[in-house]
Design a protein around this motif. Structure first.
Motif, PDB file in Angstrom:
ATOM      1  N   GLU A 223       0.835  -1.203   0.000  1.00  0.00           N
ATOM      2  CA  GLU A 223       0.000   0.000   0.000  1.00  0.00           C
ATOM      3  C   GLU A 223       0.876   1.262   0.000  1.00  0.00           C
ATOM      4  OE1 GLU A 223      -2.085   0.521   3.664  1.00  0.00           O
ATOM      5  OE2 GLU A 223      -2.901   2.439   3.035  1.00  0.00           O
ATOM      6  N   LEU A 224       1.899   1.246   0.858  1.00  0.00           N
ATOM      7  CA  LEU A 224       2.792   2.407   0.948  1.00  0.00           C
ATOM      8  C   LEU A 224       3.540   2.627  -0.359  1.00  0.00           C
ATOM      9  CD1 LEU A 224       4.326   2.031   4.510  1.00  0.00           C
ATOM     10  CD2 LEU A 224       2.442   3.462   3.739  1.00  0.00           C
ATOM     11  N   GLU A 225       4.007   1.530  -0.941  1.00  0.00           N
ATOM     12  CA  GLU A 225       4.757   1.649  -2.196  1.00  0.00           C
ATOM     13  C   GLU A 225       3.873   2.234  -3.294  1.00  0.00           C
ATOM     14  OE1 GLU A 225       7.940   1.427  -2.281  1.00  0.00           O
ATOM     15  OE2 GLU A 225       7.788   0.878  -0.151  1.00  0.00           O
ATOM     16  N   GLN A 226       2.625   1.777  -3.319  1.00  0.00           N
ATOM     17  CA  GLN A 226       1.696   2.242  -4.332  1.00  0.00           C
ATOM     18  C   GLN A 226       1.444   3.755  -4.184  1.00  0.00           C
ATOM     19  OE1 GLN A 226      -1.054  -1.041  -4.863  1.00  0.00           O
ATOM     20  NE2 GLN A 226      -2.525   0.344  -5.812  1.00  0.00           N
ATOM     21  N   VAL A 227       1.241   4.200  -2.971  1.00  0.00           N
ATOM     22  CA  VAL A 227       0.987   5.632  -2.737  1.00  0.00           C
ATOM     23  C   VAL A 227       2.231   6.455  -3.084  1.00  0.00           C
ATOM     24  CG1 VAL A 227       0.582   7.351  -0.931  1.00  0.00           C
ATOM     25  CG2 VAL A 227      -0.829   5.300  -1.046  1.00  0.00           C
ATOM     26  N   SER A 343      -3.102   2.999  -9.776  1.00  0.00           N
ATOM     27  CA  SER A 343      -4.305   3.031  -8.937  1.00  0.00           C
ATOM     28  C   SER A 343      -5.209   1.823  -9.148  1.00  0.00           C
ATOM     29  CB  SER A 343      -5.123   4.289  -9.238  1.00  0.00           C
ATOM     30  OG  SER A 343      -4.427   5.443  -8.848  1.00  0.00           O
ATOM     31  N   LYS A 344      -5.223   1.301 -10.365  1.00  0.00           N
ATOM     32  CA  LYS A 344      -6.182   0.230 -10.641  1.00  0.00           C
ATOM     33  C   LYS A 344      -5.745  -1.111 -10.046  1.00  0.00           C
ATOM     34  CE  LYS A 344      -4.593  -1.623 -15.028  1.00  0.00           C
ATOM     35  NZ  LYS A 344      -4.615  -1.566 -16.466  1.00  0.00           N
ATOM     36  N   GLN A 345      -4.470  -1.189  -9.655  1.00  0.00           N
ATOM     37  CA  GLN A 345      -4.025  -2.439  -9.040  1.00  0.00           C
ATOM     38  C   GLN A 345      -4.702  -2.608  -7.686  1.00  0.00           C
ATOM     39  OE1 GLN A 345       0.258  -2.250  -8.919  1.00  0.00           O
ATOM     40  NE2 GLN A 345       0.287  -1.715 -11.082  1.00  0.00           N
ATOM     41  N   PRO A 346      -5.175  -3.816  -7.411  1.00  0.00           N
ATOM     42  CA  PRO A 346      -5.831  -4.013  -6.127  1.00  0.00           C
ATOM     43  C   PRO A 346      -4.809  -3.886  -5.010  1.00  0.00           C
ATOM     44  CG  PRO A 346      -5.516  -6.101  -7.261  1.00  0.00           C
ATOM     45  CD  PRO A 346      -5.069  -5.038  -8.204  1.00  0.00           C
ATOM     46  N   CYS A 347      -5.249  -3.399  -3.881  1.00  0.00           N
ATOM     47  CA  CYS A 347      -4.296  -3.196  -2.790  1.00  0.00           C
ATOM     48  C   CYS A 347      -5.057  -3.199  -1.487  1.00  0.00           C
ATOM     49  CB  CYS A 347      -3.590  -1.870  -3.038  1.00  0.00           C
ATOM     50  SG  CYS A 347      -2.949  -1.089  -1.602  1.00  0.00           S
ATOM     51  N   LYS A 348      -4.497  -3.837  -0.504  1.00  0.00           N
ATOM     52  CA  LYS A 348      -5.129  -3.884   0.806  1.00  0.00           C
ATOM     53  C   LYS A 348      -4.782  -2.591   1.518  1.00  0.00           C
ATOM     54  CE  LYS A 348      -5.729  -7.800   3.827  1.00  0.00           C
ATOM     55  NZ  LYS A 348      -6.773  -8.566   3.549  1.00  0.00           N
ATOM     56  N   ASP A 349      -5.733  -1.684   1.616  1.00  0.00           N
ATOM     57  CA  ASP A 349      -5.378  -0.454   2.327  1.00  0.00           C
ATOM     58  C   ASP A 349      -6.004  -0.437   3.715  1.00  0.00           C
ATOM     59  OD1 ASP A 349      -7.986   0.269   1.933  1.00  0.00           O
ATOM     60  OD2 ASP A 349      -7.562   1.773   0.411  1.00  0.00           O
ATOM     61  N   SER A 350      -5.706   0.639   4.410  1.00  0.00           N
ATOM     62  CA  SER A 350      -6.139   0.725   5.800  1.00  0.00           C
ATOM     63  C   SER A 350      -7.661   0.611   5.912  1.00  0.00           C
ATOM     64  CB  SER A 350      -5.678   2.041   6.402  1.00  0.00           C
ATOM     65  OG  SER A 350      -6.288   3.103   5.716  1.00  0.00           O
TER      66      SER A 350
END
Ligand code: ATP
Ligand code: MG
Length: 394
Positions: A223-227, A343-350
């Motif tokens: 999640e952090l890497e994506q942001v 953004s379109k990649q799924p990601c487990k966020d908070s």
């Protein structure tokens, strides 16, 4: 022939007393971005509501297009050839350029000449258009004249005691120059909407400070890497970008384990807590308002009631540039600015952590205020801000 980059700015031309401030901001942005990209010095001259930059020999147009396409405040730009104002000479220079300079006319049927002038000339613009058109046809240009929607376009501007011609105008981002307006704090997720909302405010000249609330170490680092990747892309549209990574999981855990807070209220309460974090960071960093990517009714939780119950938590102005956008339009913009692929990649966020199974769809503002008294919100907010990691991008 000398080659110049000719830049027209849009809206700032409408400003009155503070026009010089905005013009200077844009001029500097153009110079700094070009110098950073090409590692040589550029002089950006301001001439009659345009900028002119002398281009080095052998410049590659597409490289410049890439740089200028990311500077807000530019209405359009072109790569012009410098000539005199005498029409016979100008016409033959244009003709020679069409023949020698890799202008590709294959498959084209129509053309037009357009003249704009900001100087006194011994002929009218329309006369110059006709004359240049006639010269090109006499020389053998095998196209028909069409005044609206022609395939090929000869663009001439007379100013500065010269004629400048080119065959294409590139549209700019429009908007206002980067970092020309106040600072705003954007609540950014790794989703599609909030990066676009942030971009829209940057395009209006705001300097955007990013705040992301993450679940690490309860969630993984992706999640952090994506942001970070998203903010890196966005940082190309402004100067001095700052990102706060806020360890929000601990705060969510307290809310989720507080007795008497109904599980279904958690989502709204988390969001309210995020706004408080962002508001405190705004005060610290002297920002004037907040940005979210909220979109009316887009997902189940974004009912008017929930949006209002969340926004009630902010005591400073909160901007939602996408509030009335359709998803497709947001996606088109995300593709254009380059954030969509990430953004379109799924990601487990908070947001997926400590989530109720059935979130409230019509939150009541007064209830949410009441539940917030059940846990030490202020202290929790201070603590997560203190433990935030701050990253700078240039
Ligand atoms: P997005 O595509 O921006 O994630 P969304 O359509 O998924 O938005 P929500 O998840 O309900 O909608 O989030 C609404 C807004 O709340 C987001 O646009 C963003 O501004 C903010 N937000 C959501 N999650 C976070 C987060 N983890 N950190 C900071 N802000 C967040
Ligand atoms: Mg989201």
């Amino acid at each position: 022939m000398k080659r110049y980059l000719l830049i027209h700015y849009g809206e700032l031309g409408l400003k009155k007393a503070n026009k010089p401030y905005f013009v200077e901001k844009l001029r500097k942005a153009v110079r700094v971005r070009l110098e950073k990209r090409f590692s040589i010095n550029f002089r950006v001259k301001h001439v009659l509501s345009r900028f002119m930059v002398l281009l080095p020999d052998g410049f590659i147009e597409s490289e410049y297009v890439e740089v200028l396409g990311k500077i807000a405040g530019i209405k359009n730009f072109s790569f012009v050839f410098e000539s005199g104002i005498e029409l016979a000479d100008l016409g033959s220079k244009i003709w020679n350029t069409i023949n020698t300079d890799e202008v590709d006319l294959t498959g084209l049927d129509t053309f037009r000449v357009r003249v704009k002038r900001s100087m006194i000339l011994p002929y009218k613009s329309i006369e110059a258009e006709r004359e240049i058109g006639a010269i090109l046809l006499r020389n053998g240009l095998d196209l028909k004249v069409k005044l609206k929607g022609s395939d090929f376009f000869v663009d001439i501007e007379f100013f500065n005691e010269h004629g400048y011609f080119s065959f294409k105008r590139y549209p700019g981002l429009a908007g206002m120059p980067p970092n020309s307006q106040s600072k705003l704090v954007s609540l950014i997720s790794s989703g599609i909407d909030s990066p676009v909302a942030s971009f829209m405010m940057m395009r209006r000249g705001a300097r955007v400070i990013f705040v992301h609330c993450h679940g690490y170490p309860f969630t993984d680092k992706s999640e952090l890497e994506q942001v970070k990747e998203i903010v890196e892309i966005l940082s190309a549209y402004q100067f001095d970008t700052k990102l706060y990574l806020v360890p929000f999981g601990q705060l969510q855990k307290v809310i989720a384990t507080t007795l008497d807070v109904p599980a279904k209220m958690r989502t709204v309460l988390y969001r309210r807590a995020m706004l408080r974090v962002a508001e405190k960071i705004s005060k610290k960093d002297t920002a004037k308002g907040l940005i979210t990517g909220d979109c009316f009714g887009q997902v189940a939780s974004q009912t008017p009631e929930n949006i209002f119950a969340v926004h009630d938590a902010s005591s400073i102005p909160l901007l939602q540039p996408l509030i009335a956008f359709d998803k497709e339009d947001v996606i088109k913009l995300a593709e254009k600015i380059g954030t969509f692929e990430i953004s379109k990649q799924p990601c487990k966020d908070s947001c997926t952590m400590f989530m109720p199974r059935r979130p409230e769809l019509k939150a009541n503002v007064f209830d949410t205020q009441k539940y917030e008294e059940l846990y030490p919100l202020d202290d929790l907010v201070d603590k997560v801000i203190e433990e935030s990691e701050v990253i700078y991008f240039d």
